[in-house]
Design a protein around this motif. Structure first.
Motif, PDB file in Angstrom:
ATOM      1  N   LEU A  61       0.820  -1.208   0.000  1.00 35.62           N
ATOM      2  CA  LEU A  61       0.000   0.000   0.000  1.00 35.62           C
ATOM      3  C   LEU A  61       0.856   1.261   0.000  1.00 35.62           C
ATOM      4  CD1 LEU A  61      -2.745  -1.043   2.579  1.00 35.62           C
ATOM      5  CD2 LEU A  61      -3.037  -0.773   0.113  1.00 35.62           C
ATOM      6  N   ILE A  62       1.942   1.235   0.773  1.00 36.54           N
ATOM      7  CA  ILE A  62       2.786   2.429   0.890  1.00 36.54           C
ATOM      8  C   ILE A  62       3.429   2.805  -0.448  1.00 36.54           C
ATOM      9  CG2 ILE A  62       4.776   3.439   2.040  1.00 36.54           C
ATOM     10  CD1 ILE A  62       2.331   3.206   3.787  1.00 36.54           C
ATOM     11  N   PRO A  63       4.158   1.879  -1.120  1.00 36.54           N
ATOM     12  CA  PRO A  63       4.732   2.272  -2.419  1.00 36.54           C
ATOM     13  C   PRO A  63       3.667   2.630  -3.457  1.00 36.54           C
ATOM     14  CG  PRO A  63       5.088  -0.064  -1.984  1.00 36.54           C
ATOM     15  CD  PRO A  63       4.601   0.538  -0.726  1.00 36.54           C
ATOM     16  N   ALA A  64       2.468   2.047  -3.358  1.00 31.98           N
ATOM     17  CA  ALA A  64       1.409   2.380  -4.319  1.00 31.98           C
ATOM     18  C   ALA A  64       0.979   3.831  -4.187  1.00 31.98           C
ATOM     19  CB  ALA A  64       0.213   1.458  -4.118  1.00 31.98           C
ATOM     20  N   VAL A  65       1.082   4.379  -2.962  1.00 33.57           N
ATOM     21  CA  VAL A  65       0.694   5.771  -2.749  1.00 33.57           C
ATOM     22  C   VAL A  65       1.882   6.711  -2.950  1.00 33.57           C
ATOM     23  CG1 VAL A  65      -0.145   7.406  -1.016  1.00 33.57           C
ATOM     24  CG2 VAL A  65      -1.177   5.141  -1.200  1.00 33.57           C
ATOM     25  N   ILE A  66       3.081   6.268  -2.571  1.00 36.53           N
ATOM     26  CA  ILE A  66       4.268   7.118  -2.747  1.00 36.53           C
ATOM     27  C   ILE A  66       4.476   7.426  -4.222  1.00 36.53           C
ATOM     28  CG2 ILE A  66       6.775   7.172  -2.561  1.00 36.53           C
ATOM     29  CD1 ILE A  66       6.544   5.663   0.039  1.00 36.53           C
ATOM     30  N   TRP A  67       4.375   6.390  -5.063  1.00 35.85           N
ATOM     31  CA  TRP A  67       4.501   6.591  -6.508  1.00 35.85           C
ATOM     32  C   TRP A  67       3.116   6.861  -7.084  1.00 35.85           C
ATOM     33  CZ3 TRP A  67       7.558   1.633  -5.773  1.00 35.85           C
ATOM     34  CH2 TRP A  67       8.862   1.943  -5.407  1.00 35.85           C
ATOM     35  N   GLU A  68       2.520   7.954  -6.662  1.00 37.04           N
ATOM     36  CA  GLU A  68       1.143   8.264  -7.035  1.00 37.04           C
ATOM     37  C   GLU A  68       1.029   8.553  -8.534  1.00 37.04           C
ATOM     38  OE1 GLU A  68      -2.450  11.275  -5.620  1.00 37.04           O
ATOM     39  OE2 GLU A  68      -0.423  11.451  -4.792  1.00 37.04           O
ATOM     40  N   HIS A  69      -0.006   8.017  -9.134  1.00 31.80           N
ATOM     41  CA  HIS A  69      -0.273   8.246 -10.553  1.00 31.80           C
ATOM     42  C   HIS A  69      -1.770   8.115 -10.786  1.00 31.80           C
ATOM     43  CE1 HIS A  69      -0.506   3.872 -10.631  1.00 31.80           C
ATOM     44  NE2 HIS A  69       0.704   3.834 -10.132  1.00 31.80           N
ATOM     45  N   ASP A  70      -2.184   8.165 -12.024  1.00 28.56           N
ATOM     46  CA  ASP A  70      -3.606   8.151 -12.350  1.00 28.56           C
ATOM     47  C   ASP A  70      -4.276   6.820 -12.030  1.00 28.56           C
ATOM     48  OD1 ASP A  70      -3.312  10.735 -13.236  1.00 28.56           O
ATOM     49  OD2 ASP A  70      -3.013  10.150 -15.345  1.00 28.56           O
ATOM     50  N   TYR A  71      -3.481   5.760 -11.880  1.00 31.47           N
ATOM     51  CA  TYR A  71      -4.049   4.437 -11.648  1.00 31.47           C
ATOM     52  C   TYR A  71      -3.850   3.970 -10.205  1.00 31.47           C
ATOM     53  CZ  TYR A  71      -3.920   4.454 -16.741  1.00 31.47           C
ATOM     54  OH  TYR A  71      -4.088   4.780 -18.054  1.00 31.47           O
ATOM     55  N   THR A  72      -3.713   4.918  -9.290  1.00 28.56           N
ATOM     56  CA  THR A  72      -3.491   4.556  -7.891  1.00 28.56           C
ATOM     57  C   THR A  72      -4.661   3.758  -7.330  1.00 28.56           C
ATOM     58  OG1 THR A  72      -2.105   6.496  -7.497  1.00 28.56           O
ATOM     59  CG2 THR A  72      -3.094   5.448  -5.571  1.00 28.56           C
ATOM     60  N   HIS A  73      -5.881   4.186  -7.609  1.00 30.55           N
ATOM     61  CA  HIS A  73      -7.052   3.475  -7.087  1.00 30.55           C
ATOM     62  C   HIS A  73      -7.138   2.059  -7.658  1.00 30.55           C
ATOM     63  CE1 HIS A  73      -8.725   6.902  -4.965  1.00 30.55           C
ATOM     64  NE2 HIS A  73      -8.479   7.659  -6.019  1.00 30.55           N
ATOM     65  N   LEU A  74      -6.742   1.893  -8.917  1.00 27.08           N
ATOM     66  CA  LEU A  74      -6.726   0.556  -9.502  1.00 27.08           C
ATOM     67  C   LEU A  74      -5.678  -0.310  -8.813  1.00 27.08           C
ATOM     68  CD1 LEU A  74      -7.625  -1.472 -11.636  1.00 27.08           C
ATOM     69  CD2 LEU A  74      -5.972  -0.443 -13.214  1.00 27.08           C
ATOM     70  N   CYS A  75      -4.525   0.266  -8.497  1.00 27.12           N
ATOM     71  CA  CYS A  75      -3.472  -0.469  -7.784  1.00 27.12           C
ATOM     72  C   CYS A  75      -3.946  -0.907  -6.404  1.00 27.12           C
ATOM     73  CB  CYS A  75      -2.218   0.384  -7.661  1.00 27.12           C
ATOM     74  SG  CYS A  75      -1.361   0.696  -9.217  1.00 27.12           S
ATOM     75  N   LEU A  76      -4.645  -0.017  -5.709  1.00 30.92           N
ATOM     76  CA  LEU A  76      -5.169  -0.359  -4.388  1.00 30.92           C
ATOM     77  C   LEU A  76      -6.180  -1.494  -4.481  1.00 30.92           C
ATOM     78  CD1 LEU A  76      -5.630   3.196  -2.820  1.00 30.92           C
ATOM     79  CD2 LEU A  76      -3.717   1.613  -2.521  1.00 30.92           C
ATOM     80  N   LEU A  77      -6.986  -1.491  -5.520  1.00 35.85           N
ATOM     81  CA  LEU A  77      -7.956  -2.564  -5.718  1.00 35.85           C
ATOM     82  C   LEU A  77      -7.250  -3.887  -6.009  1.00 35.85           C
ATOM     83  CD1 LEU A  77     -10.873  -3.525  -6.036  1.00 35.85           C
ATOM     84  CD2 LEU A  77     -10.768  -2.808  -8.430  1.00 35.85           C
ATOM     85  N   LEU A  78      -6.220  -3.848  -6.838  1.00 29.60           N
ATOM     86  CA  LEU A  78      -5.468  -5.072  -7.149  1.00 29.60           C
ATOM     87  C   LEU A  78      -4.757  -5.612  -5.908  1.00 29.60           C
ATOM     88  CD1 LEU A  78      -3.938  -4.132 -10.628  1.00 29.60           C
ATOM     89  CD2 LEU A  78      -5.867  -5.652 -10.163  1.00 29.60           C
ATOM     90  N   ILE A  79      -4.257  -4.716  -5.062  1.00 31.28           N
ATOM     91  CA  ILE A  79      -3.616  -5.153  -3.812  1.00 31.28           C
ATOM     92  C   ILE A  79      -4.641  -5.854  -2.922  1.00 31.28           C
ATOM     93  CG2 ILE A  79      -2.548  -4.327  -1.677  1.00 31.28           C
ATOM     94  CD1 ILE A  79      -1.177  -2.161  -3.335  1.00 31.28           C
TER      95      ILE A  79
END
Length: 255
Positions: free
Chosen positions: A189-207
């Motif tokens: 979760l932390i690196p997904a938010v640190i490297w914030e981009h347009d697909y952050t919410h999709l990354c959080l869902l995949l996690i």
């Protein structure tokens, strides 16, 4: 469920007395999962004995004891049952509590960060700092309660489906540790938010999906049960978790 402390073959999940044989002078050989013969009493007649042959896979009990930890981790990320059996049964890992706390801190930080982005305040700096600190503690408590509800839902479904599986405190504790250990994906979760981009919410869902898949695999490996029962347990956990979220939202808390 068999004794949690016993070794297991990573291929067929049968009990094994040892992982390797030591022939002295530095000569080691991985044990082979061999067919064992056990005797049990037939009915109530103690004079009649029946023989039961436990077929095995005839493969190495645990090939991962020769592998590099990085390779084991990659196989665990791929959710291979063999890697999970190696980690849960054939290694001694006592970081379940610390890992759970750290994962909850990561989740609380993500929620706290999203809450700060959506809120604006004109209060003095001291009040803002105090409010932000309190919000973080509140998010940690909410994440802890949701995790607890998720676990209660899983154990409730397993108890209703197969009450004989978790018969002792040791069985319950072992499955709980397996579920906490399989939630390691929340560290992403932390690196997904640190490297914030347009697909952050999709990354959080995949996690989230990855963590649920890992939890399901941990249940399947620990209880040696079907994927259907694991899916039912995960869905039950999600229902309990969403019930807690709905309760918080009715209270008026932003979760």
């Amino acid at each position: 469920m068999e004794e949690p402390g016993a070794y297991r073959c990573i291929e067929c999940s049968r009990k094994a007395p040892e992982l390797y044989k030591d022939y002295q002078r530095g000569v080691l050989r991985i044990s082979i999962c061999v067919t064992s013969v056990s005797f049990y009493f037939a009915g109530c007649n103690l004079t009649s004995l029946s023989k039961k042959i436990l077929k095995s896979c005839q493969k190495p009990v645990d090939k991962y004891i020769e592998y590099d930890p990085v390779i084991i981790l990659i196989n665990a990320i791929l959710c291979k049952a063999q890697a999970y059996r190696h980690i849960l049964f054939n290694t001694k890992i006592n970081i379940h509590g610390k890992l759970c706390i750290f994962c909850l801190l990561c989740e609380a930080y993500i929620r706290w960060l999203q809450l700060q982005d959506s809120s604006q305040s004109t209060e003095p700096d001291d009040l803002i700092r105090y409010a932000k600190e309190w919000d973080f503690y509140r998010m940690f408590g909410i994440a802890s309660l949701e995790q607890t509800a998720f676990l209660i839902g899983i154990f409730t479904a397993l108890w209703l489906a197969r009450a004989v599986v978790l018969t002792t405190k040791a069985d319950f504790t072992f499955l709980l540790k397996a579920l906490l250990l399989s939630s390691y994906g929340k560290l992403l979760l932390i690196p997904a938010v640190i490297w914030e981009h347009d697909y952050t919410h999709l990354c959080l869902l995949l996690i989230k999906v990855f963590v649920l898949t890992s939890n399901s695999q941990a249940i399947r490996v620990t209880l040696n049960t079907s994927r259907k029962l694991c899916l039912v347990a995960i869905v039950s956990g999600l229902i309990f978790e969403n019930a807690i979220i709905s309760l918080f939202q009715r209270i008026g808390w932003n979760v």
